[in-house]
Structure formats: structure tokens, C-alpha cells
Design an enzyme around this catalytic site. Structure first.
Site, short mmCIF file in Angstrom:
data_model
loop_
_atom_site.label_atom_id
_atom_site.label_comp_id
_atom_site.label_asym_id
_atom_site.label_seq_id
_atom_site.Cartn_x
_atom_site.Cartn_y
_atom_site.Cartn_z
N ASN B 390 -9.31 4.95 2.69
CA ASN B 390 -9.24 4.88 4.29
C ASN B 390 -10.23 5.86 4.79
OD1 ASN B 390 -9.32 4.31 6.93
ND2 ASN B 390 -7.16 3.69 6.71
N ASP B 391 -9.68 7.19 4.81
CA ASP B 391 -10.13 8.23 5.72
C ASP B 391 -11.32 8.85 4.93
OD1 ASP B 391 -7.98 8.06 7.26
OD2 ASP B 391 -6.65 9.22 6.00
#
Lengths: 95, 467
Positions: B390-391
Site C-alpha cells: 500500500n504505502d
């Protein structure tokens, strides 16, 4: 310990740190996890101190502490090396 | 006297073997032999120590070593590759604890049992060894608890935290001085141990899950430094050399992890993305509109793609999806599609975590490409498949100066023609921030558990082959 032997130990420390930095800055990211668990196993070198501490004939506080240290250090050493080997086995060249 | 010399020579041999072993650990072709060599070095060091004239009682030593080895062996054989960060964390803690106990034992022997006074140098080194070892021990236990989900993985902060840490640090210094001045009064020593243990807990508690790779490598470094300090206590070179090697390795990895997140070590230590994120989310406010995609459609997209880059993350590890990802890779390659893996340095929960998981699934390591080498390729790639990451693919790090991760180097997955994100739900990643990539026009969300979604995609793809 006198000042001179302390100085010798400091020499050892400084030189070993430089070698460490040289060696490890070249390790590729693929091997970072095995490197970490391998060096973790190596930090169990306190096992050497633990053996000396637990080796006296008579039971005493320092011997008790030594035995506890020995148990934890052995766990760290054996577990660390075995798990690192398990990981590295997976990194063999594929045909 | 002769025996003493023999021990010293054996330690020298062990030190050389350790250094050569670590050097070999740096190349995939020789790494396994390097690890074996360093294990041999350890054996040499242990056998030499048994010759020490202070070592008189062997039964207890052998029994203890036997028990320790058995537990270590079983644990190392059983652990899942996905749980490797926990394993490293807990072993690290044991290393730290062992340093504390050795130093405490030596302190006790000098201060109470032998008729010797404790020289100032020994006193100082004992205290250093104990504080660093204690911080390593409890810090690693907290890290273990966070990774295992026993403790809240998010950053835990409270008012006055930094002030409290500062007070504890000063207290540790003051107590240390008292130990050195009054070595025979063990109340000060107990105080030092207590404060060290507390400091370990308090310094790791505020660090969130996304920063775990940094914490794990930092604690690894501490365990080496603790061993090194113990070497000074015992006047033992092999401890100092190996401790320094481990300390250096931990520091370098820590540096790499910090750089990969564009943050300073201080910033990580003082507590994670946690606090800043809530403010940013409130300020951002805009609802992200996502497009969902089903497994059939995903399979169809793969069917027509000629190049795919897979971005693995912790979500893949949690779902144990690495094996089905391998299946997908094989299937695509059989059809002539090029498949590569893009590895972000902080993907997962420890340095190089993804590489191990993919190697476990038999994915050749030359397919795993580092961020800097693959980032330009995304623009010429048909599909970027993001599995549980995600990040590390959040374009806000490049474009939005207001984002807490602004400036962090990320994978340019958003530049691919089509981005497929396999994810369980819309929850934010460990950094706790929204990912604007999910709202991009070229981005499709494949909701569900990574393993079951990928399994379905693979079987759809297989049907297309036979049809």
C-alpha cells in the site's frame, strides 16, 4: 584491567567496526534478511562469556546468572544459524 | 599458561572465520557456506572457552547447552517464513538478555564473591553492557509482541513521553555512577537493570508497524553492541570483534531502511507516522472513488498483457499468497508474458522480507528487482499487480507536499497502463494514510484475500488456455 589493555581492546573495536562496515555495505538487498538472522546468531557470541560465568564449581548467584545466560545465548546461536541456513537453502540458483 | 595461549589462538582463528563467513554471506552463490563457516567459528570459540581454567563444572554447561540447542533447533525448523521477523526479534532479545546476565554475573562475582574490588573501568563497562542489553531485551520483546499482534501494532504515544524518556536516561546515568562508586551495594545495580528494561519498552512502544524494519535492524545492532560491551567487561577480543561486526551490520541496514522512507533515525525513534496522519486525513477530506474488478476480468486483462510487474507487500505475506503468485508467474511466462517483481526496501516487516518469501516459493532471485532499477520500467508495462502493498506505491509521496509520506521514494506502479490492486478492503496501510492511487483512472481494485483471489485468477487463466 589497566589503561594499556583497555587501549588495545579499543583498537580491536575500531578496526573490527571498519571491517564490519566494509563487508556489510556490499551485501545486496536479496540477502538482507539472512544477513540479519545470521548476524543475530553471531551476536550469541556472549555464549563464550556465559560459559565462563557458569563454569564455577559451587552454586552461587553469579553461576545462576551464568546458566541463565548460557541457555538464552545457546538458543540464540543454534536457532539463528539453523533458520539462516533454512533461508539460504531457498536462494539457490534455479536451473 | 600454555592453555591460555592456546585459547587466545583459537579465538583468533574464530575471529578470522567469522569475518570470512560474513564476507561470504554477502553473495548469493557463497552465502550458505558463509553461514556454515560462521557457525564453525562459533563452535571453535565455544570449545576454546571450555579449556578456560575458570571453567570447572562441565555437567551443568553441557545440560544447559543441550536444552538451549534443542529449543533453538525446534523453533528454527518450525517457524514459517512469514513469521521470520518475529523470530529474529525474539532471538535478538535473547542475545541482549544474555549480555545482561553475563555482565551481571561478572559484577556479582567481583563485588560479592571474589575478594576483589571492582576497578572503575570494569564498573563502567559492566553498566554499559547491562543498559544496552536490557534495552535490547525488552525492546525486542515489544517488537515481537507488535509483530505477533499481542500488542497494538500502531504507534502508542502519550503526553510527556519524551520527557519521561529523558528523565529515565538521566536516571540511568546517575544510577550508573552510583554503581561504579559503590560496587558492593547492589541496590544501584538493580536500579540500573530496572531502568534499562523500562527504557527498552518505552522506546519501542511509540514505533508503528510500518517502521518495524527499522526497529528490527536497530535492535539487531544493539545486540551486537551489547556483546561488544560484554567483551570489554571480560577482556575478551573475540566478543569485541564479533559484537562490532553485528553492530555495524545493524547500523547499515537501519540506515538503508531510513533512507528508503526518507526519514531520519531520530524521526523514526520519536514515534511513527501515527500522529501526523490523522491531521492529514482530516485535511484531505475528499472521498476516493474506486473501480472494482472481478476475477474473470482480471484474468482477461492478464490474458492480453505482454508485460507484468508484480509489487508484493506485507498483505501477500499475511495471506501466504507467495506460492499462488509463483503459479501465476509460471502460467504467464508459459504464454510469453514477461513477469518481474518490484521490491521496495521496506516492503514487509524486516529488511529483505519479500525476497525470502518469494525465494520460498521458488521464484528465481534474478526476477526480483530493486526499486531504483525498475521504476522507469513501469511506464512501458501493461499491468502492475499490487498484492498487499500500500504505502510503498502511494503516488502522494511524489506529488502531495502535505502528505506525511511526502518525499519517501516509492514504486511508480501508477505509471503502468493498468494497475490492479489486490487488497482485502479499503483500509489504509500501516502508515495510516489514504492512497490516492486507488482513485486513479487506470487503477482497478480486486477486493478479497490475496490468496483466494489469486487462486481464482489462476484457474480462470488456465481455462482460457484450454479453451
Amino acid at each position: 584491567m589497566n589503561a594499556e589493555s583497555l587501549l588495545v581492546l579499543l583498537y580491536v573495536l575500531v578496526l573490527a567496526s571498519f571491517i564490519g562496515f566494509e563487508l556489510i555495505s556490499k551485501v545486496p538487498p536479496t540477502l538482507h534478511t539472512p544477513l540479519m538472522s545470521g548476524s543475530n546468531a553471531i551476536s550469541g557470541i556472549t555464549i563464550v562469556g556465559a560459559i565462563v560465568a557458569s563454569g564455577s564449581l559451587h552454586w552461587s548467584v553469579s553461576k545462576g546468572l551464568g546458566i541463565a545466560a548460557l541457555l538464552l545465548a545457546t538458543l540464540n546461536v543454534v536457532g539463528g544459524y539453523v533458520v539462516t541456513d533454512r533461508m539460504l537453502k531457498m536462494f539457490k540458483k534455479k536451473k | 599458561m600454555e592453555k591460555d595461549l592456546l585459547i587466545k589462538i583459537a579465538y583468533l582463528i574464530a575471529s578470522v572465520l567469522f569475518i570470512v563467513g560474513i564476507k561470504m554471506l554477502g553473495k548469493t552463490a557463497t552465502a550458505r557456506r558463509g553461514n556454515t563457516l560462521s557457525a564453525v567459528a562459533m563452535l571453535v570459540a565455544v570449545l576454546a572457552t571450555l579449556l578456560d581454567s575458570q571453567v570447572l563444572s562441565f555437567t551443568e554447561i553441557f545440560v544447559t547447552i543441550l536444552i538451549g540447542s534443542a529449543i533453538g533447533l525446534i523453533a528454527a525448523r518450525r517457524v514459517e517464513m512469514t513469521s521470520m521477523p518475529e523470530m529474529v526479534a525474539i532471538f535478538n532479545g535473547f542475545g541482549g538478555a544474555s549480555s545482561v546476565l553475563v555482565a551481571a554475573s561478572e559484577y556479582w562475582r567481583l563485588a560479592h564473591e571474589a575478594d576483589l574490588s571492582m576497578p572503575v573501568v570494569v564498573g563502567v563497562t559492566v553498566v554499559i553492557s547491562i543498559i544496552i542489553g536490557a534495552v535490547t531485551f525488552t525492546g525486542s520483546m515489544v517488537a515481537f509482541g507488535k509483530l505477533k499482534g499481542l500488542i497494538n501494532g500502531r504507534s502508542v504515544t502519550f503526553g510527556g513521553q519524551h520527557a519521561l524518556n529523558a528523565v529515565l536516561f538521566v536516571a540511568a546515568l546517575a544510577l550508573s555512577v552510583m554503581v561504579v562508586l559503590n560496587p558492593n551495594d547492589e541496590i544501584w545495580m538493580i536500579g540500573v537493570i530496572g531502568v534499562g528494561l523500562l527504557l527498552g519498552i518505552l522506546t519501542v512502544i511509540p514505533i508503528g508497524g510500518a517502521d518495524m524494519p527499522v526497529v528490527i535492524s536497530l535492535l539487531n545492532s544493539y545486540s551486537g553492541i551489547a556483546a561488544c560491551a560484554t567483551g570489554f567487561v571480560l577482556n575478551n577480543q573475540v566478543l569485541i570483534i564479533t559484537g562490532a561486526l553485528v553492530g555495524a551490520s545493524g547500523i547499515i541496514l537501519t540506515q538503508i531502511m531510513c533512507k528508503a522512507m526518507n526519514r531520519s533515525l531520530i524521526n523514526v525513534l520519536l514515534g511513527g507516522f501515527g500522529q501526523t496522519s490523522s491531521g492529514a486525513a482530516a485535511a484531505g477530506g475528499e472521498e476516493i472513488v474506486v473501480k472494482e474488478v472481478g476475477v474473470e476480468e482480471t484474468a482477461m486483462l492478464f490474458d492480453s498483457a505482454s508485460s507484468v510487474i508484480i509489487v508484493p507487500g506485507y498483505g501477500m505475506a499475511v495471506a501466504q499468497a507467495q506460492h499462488v503468485v509463483r503459479e501465476l508467474t509460471d502460467l504467464l511466462e508459459k504464454r510469453g508474458t514477461s513477469v518481474k517483481f518490484a521490491i521496495h526496501p521496506v516492503a514487509g516487516r524486516m529488511p529483505g522480507h519479500m525476497n525470502v518469501l518469494l525465494a520460498e516459493a521458488n521464484i528465481p532471485y534474478d526476477k526480483l528487482i530493486e526499486m531504483d532499477h525498475i521504476n522507469d520500467e513501469f511506464a512501458n508495462t501493461d499491468i502492475a499487480l499490487i498484492i498487499g502493498a500500500n504505502d510503498v506505491v502511494n503516488p502522494a509521496a511524489r506529488t502531495n507536499p502535505g502528505s506525511p509520506i511526502f518525499g519517501m521514494p516509492v514504486l511508480n506502479a501508477d505509471k503502468a497502463r493498468t494497475v490492479i490492486v489486490c487488497k482485502r478492503g479499503m483500509s489504509a496501510g500501516y502508515a495510516g494514510i489514504e492512497n490516492e492511487l486507488f482513485g486513479y483512472p487506470n487503477c482497478l481494485m480486486l477486493f478479497g484475500d490475496a490468496k483466494s483471489s489469486m487462486t481464482k485468477v489462476v484457474s480462470e487463466l488456465k481455462e482460457m488456455v484450454t479453451a
